[in-house]
Design an enzyme around this catalytic site. Structure first.
Site: not given
Length: 136
Positions: A112, A129
């Site tokens: 991430d 995401d």
């Protein structure tokens, strides 16, 4: 065929950004400001889902992603999803699920990188995401 091309392009973008962040930003401590006070890049390894929930449930997420991909392919091929918006949404959510699934299979975690500086308690997230959230 166009759905497959778009899926592959989305996967390439997702994996390329994750690869660059892994090389360019030190894990857990490095930060690159993109837009001061709004967006920065960091390098976080997430073994769970959003906000780290279900941490270390790697194979559960892999199985869910594979089941979801099969369902989307069947729904598209049998014309169960008829509207263009619905079809493209399903394809892009599928691409996001595959992007994170690749990370979980290959590395055991998801990379991430996007941090919203104006909302510090929000989860750090990635391109996959974004596809899952916006298109879902």
């Amino acid at each position: 065929m166009l759905y497959a091309i778009v899926t592959v392009l989305a996967l390439i973008i997702d994996q390329a950004v994750k690869y660059w962040v892994t090389l360019a930003i030190e894990l857990d401590v490095g930060t690159v400001t993109v837009i001061p006070g709004i967006l920065s890049l960091t390098n976080i390894h997430n073994t769970g889902a959003a906000f780290g929930i279900l941490e270390n449930a790697r194979w559960l997420f892999v199985i869910l992603a594979i089941v979801f991909v099969v369902l989307v392919v069947v729904a598209l091929s049998k014309n169960i999803i008829r509207s263009p918006l619905g079809r493209w949404s399903a394809v892009l959510v599928m691409a996001g699920a595959l992007g994170n699934c690749i990370d979980r299979i290959m590395q055991g975690y998801v990379v991430d990188m996007f941090r919203l500086d104006f909302f510090p308690s929000f989860a750090v997230f990635n391109v996959a995401d974004i596809l899952i959230t916006v298109c879902g």
